[in-house]
Design a protein around this motif. Structure first.
Motif, PDB file in Angstrom:
ATOM      1  N   UNK A   1       0.732  -1.056   0.151  1.00  0.00           N
ATOM      2  CA  UNK A   1      -0.113  -0.090  -0.138  1.00  0.00           C
ATOM      3  C   UNK A   1       0.833   1.214   0.113  1.00  0.00           C
ATOM      4  N   UNK A   2       0.684   2.258  -0.724  1.00  0.00           N
ATOM      5  CA  UNK A   2       1.548   3.405  -0.838  1.00  0.00           C
ATOM      6  C   UNK A   2       1.018   4.440   0.270  1.00  0.00           C
ATOM      7  N   UNK A   3       1.538   5.538  -0.023  1.00  0.00           N
ATOM      8  CA  UNK A   3       1.100   6.557   1.120  1.00  0.00           C
ATOM      9  C   UNK A   3      -0.293   7.287   0.881  1.00  0.00           C
ATOM     10  N   UNK A   4      -0.700   7.256  -0.524  1.00  0.00           N
ATOM     11  CA  UNK A   4      -1.909   7.850  -0.882  1.00  0.00           C
ATOM     12  C   UNK A   4      -3.127   7.071  -0.587  1.00  0.00           C
ATOM     13  N   UNK A   5      -3.810   6.982   0.244  1.00  0.00           N
ATOM     14  CA  UNK A   5      -4.819   5.904   0.317  1.00  0.00           C
ATOM     15  C   UNK A   5      -6.072   6.972   1.277  1.00  0.00           C
ATOM     16  N   UNK A   6      -7.377   6.442   1.151  1.00  0.00           N
ATOM     17  CA  UNK A   6      -8.445   6.918   2.105  1.00  0.00           C
ATOM     18  C   UNK A   6      -8.983   5.508   2.805  1.00  0.00           C
ATOM     19  N   UNK A   7      -9.405   5.839   4.049  1.00  0.00           N
ATOM     20  CA  UNK A   7      -9.890   4.665   4.781  1.00  0.00           C
ATOM     21  C   UNK A   7     -11.270   5.179   5.304  1.00  0.00           C
ATOM     22  N   UNK A   8     -12.233   4.265   5.192  1.00  0.00           N
ATOM     23  CA  UNK A   8     -13.567   4.477   5.710  1.00  0.00           C
ATOM     24  C   UNK A   8     -13.993   3.274   6.536  1.00  0.00           C
ATOM     25  N   UNK A   9     -14.712   3.768   7.686  1.00  0.00           N
ATOM     26  CA  UNK A   9     -15.335   2.617   8.580  1.00  0.00           C
ATOM     27  C   UNK A   9     -16.837   2.836   8.467  1.00  0.00           C
ATOM     28  N   UNK A  10     -17.630   1.722   7.777  1.00  0.00           N
ATOM     29  CA  UNK A  10     -19.062   1.747   7.774  1.00  0.00           C
ATOM     30  C   UNK A  10     -19.401   3.042   6.865  1.00  0.00           C
ATOM     31  N   UNK A  63     -10.570   0.419   1.874  1.00  0.00           N
ATOM     32  CA  UNK A  63      -9.465   1.314   1.551  1.00  0.00           C
ATOM     33  C   UNK A  63      -9.545   1.716   0.320  1.00  0.00           C
ATOM     34  N   UNK A  64      -9.570   2.941  -0.069  1.00  0.00           N
ATOM     35  CA  UNK A  64      -9.504   3.418  -1.426  1.00  0.00           C
ATOM     36  C   UNK A  64      -8.201   4.009  -1.794  1.00  0.00           C
ATOM     37  N   UNK A  65      -7.481   3.477  -2.892  1.00  0.00           N
ATOM     38  CA  UNK A  65      -6.030   3.845  -3.519  1.00  0.00           C
ATOM     39  C   UNK A  65      -6.098   3.592  -5.018  1.00  0.00           C
ATOM     40  N   UNK A  66      -5.200   4.125  -5.464  1.00  0.00           N
ATOM     41  CA  UNK A  66      -4.902   4.312  -7.074  1.00  0.00           C
ATOM     42  C   UNK A  66      -3.992   3.101  -7.496  1.00  0.00           C
ATOM     43  N   UNK A  67      -4.395   2.709  -8.618  1.00  0.00           N
ATOM     44  CA  UNK A  67      -3.401   1.781  -9.238  1.00  0.00           C
ATOM     45  C   UNK A  67      -3.708   1.893 -10.968  1.00  0.00           C
ATOM     46  N   UNK A  68      -2.358   2.207 -11.294  1.00  0.00           N
ATOM     47  CA  UNK A  68      -2.081   2.794 -12.656  1.00  0.00           C
ATOM     48  C   UNK A  68      -3.583   3.771 -13.023  1.00  0.00           C
ATOM     49  N   UNK A  70      -6.211   4.546 -11.632  1.00  0.00           N
ATOM     50  CA  UNK A  70      -7.630   4.096 -11.574  1.00  0.00           C
ATOM     51  C   UNK A  70      -7.863   3.772 -10.029  1.00  0.00           C
ATOM     52  N   UNK A  71      -8.969   4.590  -9.634  1.00  0.00           N
ATOM     53  CA  UNK A  71      -9.223   4.298  -8.012  1.00  0.00           C
ATOM     54  C   UNK A  71      -9.863   2.945  -7.896  1.00  0.00           C
ATOM     55  N   UNK A  72      -9.086   2.330  -6.802  1.00  0.00           N
ATOM     56  CA  UNK A  72      -9.590   0.879  -6.478  1.00  0.00           C
ATOM     57  C   UNK A  72      -9.911   0.882  -5.087  1.00  0.00           C
ATOM     58  N   UNK A  73     -11.026   0.147  -4.629  1.00  0.00           N
ATOM     59  CA  UNK A  73     -11.484   0.001  -3.477  1.00  0.00           C
ATOM     60  C   UNK A  73     -11.274  -1.589  -2.875  1.00  0.00           C
ATOM     61  N   UNK A  74     -10.454  -1.692  -1.651  1.00  0.00           N
ATOM     62  CA  UNK A  74     -10.249  -3.139  -0.838  1.00  0.00           C
ATOM     63  C   UNK A  74     -11.477  -3.020  -0.069  1.00  0.00           C
ATOM     64  N   UNK A  75     -12.299  -4.112  -0.148  1.00  0.00           N
ATOM     65  CA  UNK A  75     -13.277  -3.983   0.865  1.00  0.00           C
ATOM     66  C   UNK A  75     -13.198  -5.292   1.395  1.00  0.00           C
ATOM     67  N   UNK A  76     -13.973  -5.446   2.894  1.00  0.00           N
ATOM     68  CA  UNK A  76     -14.219  -6.443   3.782  1.00  0.00           C
ATOM     69  C   UNK A  76     -12.647  -7.033   4.108  1.00  0.00           C
ATOM     70  N   UNK A  77     -11.903  -6.074   4.436  1.00  0.00           N
ATOM     71  CA  UNK A  77     -10.517  -6.419   4.755  1.00  0.00           C
ATOM     72  C   UNK A  77     -10.476  -7.049   6.117  1.00  0.00           C
ATOM     73  N   UNK A  78      -9.689  -7.996   6.510  1.00  0.00           N
ATOM     74  CA  UNK A  78      -9.382  -8.735   7.626  1.00  0.00           C
ATOM     75  C   UNK A  78      -9.054  -8.053   8.667  1.00  0.00           C
TER      76      UNK A  78
END
Length: 82
Positions: A1-10, A63-68, A70-78
Motif C-alpha cells: 500500500x502506498x502513502x496515498x489512500x483513504x480509509x472508511x469505516x462503515x 481502503x481506497x487507493x490508486x493503481x495505474x 484508477x481508483x480501486x477499493x479494497x473491501x471486507x478487509x480482515x
C-alpha cells in the motif's frame, strides 16, 4: 500500500493520525472494531422467520487507493484484535 489512500469505516471517512495510524502494512484504529460472527441455527431460523433481527456490531473497513491511475477499493478487509 502506498502513502496515498483513504480509509472508511462503515462508509465514514477516517482521518489519519486522529482515527487511525499506520504501522508497517497494518492500519491501527483508536476505537474498537468488530465483525459479526457466524449465525447459529436458532438465530438464523429466527431471522428467516422474521421473529428477530440482528443488531450485533458489524463494522466494515474499506481502503481506497490508486493503481495505474484508477481508483480501486479494497473491501471486507480482515481484522484482528491487538
Amino acid at each position: 500500500m502506498g502513502d496515498r489512500f483513504e480509509v472508511f469505516i462503515n462508509g465514514v471517512l477516517q482521518r489519519p493520525g486522529q482515527d487511525f495510524r499506520r504501522e508497517g502494512d497494518e492500519l491501527v484504529f483508536e476505537r474498537s472494531l468488530a465483525r459479526e460472527g457466524r449465525l447459529g441455527f436458532w438465530r438464523w431460523l429466527s431471522l428467516f422467520l422474521g421473529v428477530a433481527g440482528t443488531y450485533r456490531q458489524n463494522d466494515s473497513v474499506d481502503v481506497v487507493y490508486e493503481v495505474n491511475g484508477r481508483r480501486t477499493v479494497a473491501t471486507a478487509l480482515p481484522m484482528r484484535e491487538g
